[in-house]
Design a protein around this motif. Sequence first.
Motif, short mmCIF file in Angstrom:
data_model
loop_
_atom_site.label_atom_id
_atom_site.label_comp_id
_atom_site.label_asym_id
_atom_site.label_seq_id
_atom_site.Cartn_x
_atom_site.Cartn_y
_atom_site.Cartn_z
N LYS A 1 -12.94 -37.54 -32.55
CA LYS A 1 -12.73 -38.99 -32.61
C LYS A 1 -13.13 -39.65 -31.30
CE LYS A 1 -8.88 -39.08 -35.90
NZ LYS A 1 -7.42 -39.36 -36.02
N THR A 2 -12.73 -39.04 -30.20
CA THR A 2 -13.07 -39.57 -28.87
C THR A 2 -14.59 -39.59 -28.69
OG1 THR A 2 -10.99 -38.75 -27.98
CG2 THR A 2 -12.73 -39.26 -26.39
N LEU A 3 -15.24 -38.52 -29.05
CA LEU A 3 -16.69 -38.44 -28.91
C LEU A 3 -17.38 -39.51 -29.76
CD1 LEU A 3 -19.27 -36.99 -27.93
CD2 LEU A 3 -19.06 -35.51 -29.93
N LEU A 4 -16.92 -39.69 -30.99
CA LEU A 4 -17.52 -40.69 -31.87
C LEU A 4 -17.32 -42.10 -31.33
CD1 LEU A 4 -16.62 -39.20 -35.37
CD2 LEU A 4 -18.86 -39.22 -34.26
N LYS A 5 -16.16 -42.36 -30.76
CA LYS A 5 -15.91 -43.69 -30.14
C LYS A 5 -16.82 -43.91 -28.96
CE LYS A 5 -11.09 -44.22 -31.47
NZ LYS A 5 -9.69 -44.23 -31.03
N GLU A 6 -17.01 -42.87 -28.15
CA GLU A 6 -17.91 -42.97 -27.00
C GLU A 6 -19.35 -43.22 -27.45
OE1 GLU A 6 -17.35 -39.40 -24.75
OE2 GLU A 6 -15.36 -39.99 -24.06
N MET A 7 -19.74 -42.61 -28.54
CA MET A 7 -21.09 -42.77 -29.06
C MET A 7 -21.31 -44.18 -29.58
SD MET A 7 -21.67 -39.08 -30.86
CE MET A 7 -23.26 -39.48 -31.55
N ASP A 8 -20.27 -44.80 -30.11
CA ASP A 8 -20.36 -46.15 -30.65
C ASP A 8 -20.51 -47.21 -29.55
OD1 ASP A 8 -20.32 -45.48 -33.29
OD2 ASP A 8 -18.16 -45.77 -33.55
N GLN A 9 -20.05 -46.89 -28.34
CA GLN A 9 -20.07 -47.89 -27.25
C GLN A 9 -21.39 -48.00 -26.61
OE1 GLN A 9 -16.87 -46.76 -24.69
NE2 GLN A 9 -15.33 -47.36 -26.18
#
Length: 104
Positions: free
Chosen positions: A96-104
Motif C-alpha cells: 500500500k505504501t509503495l502504491l501511494k508513493e507511485m501515485d505521487q
Amino acid sequence: MNESDVFRALSDPTRRAVLDRLTAGEKNATELREGLEISQPAISQHIAVLRGAGLIKEARAGRHVNYSVNPDGLRPLFDWLTRYRGFWPDRVERLKTLLKEMDQ
C-alpha cells in the motif's frame, strides 16, 4: 497426512476438478468422470491419490461407491498457510505504501 501429500494431490488440474465437483455433494466415479476426457482407470487413479492424501472419503453400499470431500483432509494445508499468515499484513501494508508513493 502432511502438507506435501496434499500439495502433491492438488498439483494436478484433473484432481482439483474432481475435488471441486465433490463440493456439490457425493458422487460416484462415473459422475466424477463426466465431461473429463479421461478413461475410467485414470479417474480411479486420481481418486486413489485424493483418498491417499486424505482429501476425499468413500462410502460403500454393496457394489456402489460414492465419494465426498473430507474436510479434515485440508487441515495440513491450513496449518501450513497459518505459519505464513504473520507475514501477510506487513507485506500488504508495504505494498500500500509503495502504491501511494507511485501515485505521487
